[in-house]
Design a protein around this motif. Structure first.
Motif, short mmCIF file in Angstrom:
data_model
loop_
_atom_site.label_atom_id
_atom_site.label_comp_id
_atom_site.label_asym_id
_atom_site.label_seq_id
_atom_site.Cartn_x
_atom_site.Cartn_y
_atom_site.Cartn_z
N UNK A 172 52.82 -5.62 25.54
CA UNK A 172 52.98 -5.35 26.97
C UNK A 172 54.11 -6.19 27.55
N UNK A 173 54.25 -7.41 27.07
CA UNK A 173 55.31 -8.29 27.59
C UNK A 173 56.69 -7.83 27.17
N UNK A 174 56.82 -7.37 25.93
CA UNK A 174 58.14 -7.00 25.39
C UNK A 174 58.61 -5.64 25.90
N UNK A 175 57.72 -4.67 25.90
CA UNK A 175 58.12 -3.28 26.12
C UNK A 175 58.98 -3.05 27.35
N UNK A 176 58.61 -3.52 28.55
CA UNK A 176 59.43 -3.18 29.72
C UNK A 176 60.88 -3.64 29.62
N UNK B 168 65.24 1.01 13.47
CA UNK B 168 64.30 2.13 13.36
C UNK B 168 62.84 1.73 13.52
N UNK B 169 62.44 0.57 13.02
CA UNK B 169 61.04 0.16 13.15
C UNK B 169 60.71 -0.17 14.61
N UNK B 170 61.64 -0.82 15.27
CA UNK B 170 61.44 -1.14 16.68
C UNK B 170 61.42 0.13 17.52
N UNK B 171 62.27 1.08 17.19
CA UNK B 171 62.30 2.35 17.94
C UNK B 171 60.99 3.10 17.79
N UNK B 172 60.42 3.12 16.59
CA UNK B 172 59.14 3.78 16.40
C UNK B 172 58.05 3.15 17.23
N UNK B 173 58.03 1.81 17.24
CA UNK B 173 57.07 1.09 18.08
C UNK B 173 57.29 1.41 19.55
N UNK B 174 58.54 1.38 19.99
CA UNK B 174 58.87 1.64 21.39
C UNK B 174 58.36 3.00 21.83
N UNK B 175 58.59 4.02 21.02
CA UNK B 175 58.15 5.36 21.37
C UNK B 175 56.63 5.45 21.45
N UNK B 176 55.96 4.76 20.54
CA UNK B 176 54.49 4.77 20.58
C UNK B 176 53.96 4.12 21.85
N UNK B 177 54.52 2.97 22.21
CA UNK B 177 54.06 2.28 23.41
C UNK B 177 54.37 3.10 24.65
N UNK B 178 55.56 3.69 24.70
CA UNK B 178 55.97 4.48 25.86
C UNK B 178 55.06 5.68 26.10
N UNK B 179 54.42 6.17 25.04
CA UNK B 179 53.57 7.36 25.16
C UNK B 179 52.16 7.03 25.64
N UNK B 180 51.79 5.76 25.70
CA UNK B 180 50.45 5.40 26.13
C UNK B 180 50.25 5.77 27.60
N UNK B 181 49.15 6.43 27.97
CA UNK B 181 48.93 6.83 29.36
C UNK B 181 49.00 5.67 30.35
N UNK B 182 48.41 4.54 30.00
CA UNK B 182 48.41 3.40 30.92
C UNK B 182 49.82 2.86 31.11
N UNK C 120 52.31 -16.66 20.00
CA UNK C 120 53.67 -17.06 19.62
C UNK C 120 54.67 -15.95 19.95
N UNK C 121 54.26 -14.69 19.83
CA UNK C 121 55.16 -13.60 20.18
C UNK C 121 55.24 -13.39 21.69
N UNK C 122 54.19 -13.73 22.40
CA UNK C 122 54.28 -13.74 23.87
C UNK C 122 55.29 -14.78 24.31
N UNK C 123 55.25 -15.97 23.70
CA UNK C 123 56.21 -17.02 24.05
C UNK C 123 57.64 -16.63 23.64
N UNK C 124 57.75 -15.89 22.53
CA UNK C 124 59.05 -15.36 22.10
C UNK C 124 59.64 -14.48 23.21
N UNK C 125 58.80 -13.66 23.81
CA UNK C 125 59.29 -12.82 24.90
C UNK C 125 59.65 -13.66 26.13
N UNK C 126 58.78 -14.56 26.49
CA UNK C 126 59.00 -15.34 27.71
C UNK C 126 60.22 -16.25 27.59
#
Length: 230
Positions: A163-167, A183-197, A98-104
């Motif tokens: 993965x769908x939302x972040x870019x 602030x909650x979204x920013x914390x998530x964003x920073x965590x995802x951005x730091x992933x090596x992949x 449902x959240x993938x569809x939210x992004x799409x």
């Protein structure tokens, strides 16, 4: 080997990140959407909507080649192929979906319109700028509230929904967003951005992309060249 036909855009980066996260071997073919590569017959054969990304998997179902377009469909295919980044449990799986569809259906199209009217449109139309900037803020608020109670967008585990939302959120400045409001979204964003992949994925084709500053590129993406194909 998976052949990836793509460009350095949010939708392209979804697939680049997914492939890096899954560890699948892939080869990238640049589709310069500012130059009109998306209208070439060979590309249209695998992506009839003339949009990137598209893939061809030489080792598809039952060992036969398969081609796919639409980034959401590609994410689902790669999750199914590898058994990664999509929960096996029914309830958890549909929470991610449902959240993938939210992004799409929301994040991509609405933020894309915000980019267009705020950055690319030759005429600055106040109503359109306000309409899509406000919608961007609304969507950011929805995600911020979600992440106030959920570790990740799709639930308790990192998934294709993240993965769908972040870019799409990497261009937050162009969308008129102030991170202090989320602030909650920013914390998530920073965590995802730091992933090596993720770091590797967003670098794919990044050196090839150029700002859309000339009329020819604008026509290809938004004008006569785009519409006369159909």
């Amino acid at each position: 080997m998976i052949e990836v036909y793509s460009w350095a855009t949010p939708n392209g980066h979804k697939v680049h990140i997914m492939l890096e996260e899954c560890g699948l071997p892939y080869r990238v073919h640049a589709v310069d959407i500012g130059a009109g590569d998306q209208f070439e017959p060979d590309f249209l054969a695998i992506s009839p909507n003339n949009k990137i990304p598209a893939i061809v998997d030489s080792e598809g179902p039952e060992g036969k080649p398969i081609s796919l377009f639409e980034s959401g469909a590609i994410l689902l295919y790669l999750a199914g192929k590898t058994g990664k980044l999509l929960p096996a449990g029914v309830s958890a799986k549909y929470e991610v979906l449902e959240w993938l569809m939210f992004q799409m259906g929301g994040v991509g199209p609405m933020l894309g319109q915000a980019h267009h009217f705020r950055i690319y449109a030759p005429e600055k139309i106040g109503y359109a700028i306000d309409r899509y900037t406000n919608e961007a803020k609304r969507l950011y608020s929805v995600m911020n509230k979600r992440l106030a109670k959920s570790k990740y967008i799709g639930g308790s585990e990192y998934s294709i929904a993240d993965i769908a939302v972040f870019p799409w959120l990497r261009s937050w400045k162009n969308q008129g967003i102030a991170w202090n409001d989320y602030p909650h979204l920013k914390g998530w964003f920073d965590e995802i951005a730091a992933r090596p992949a993720v770091k590797r994925g967003v670098e794919v084709l990044a050196d090839r992309r150029k700002p859309l500053v000339d009329d020819k590129a604008r026509s290809v993406l938004f004008g006569e060249r785009q519409f006369r194909q159909h």
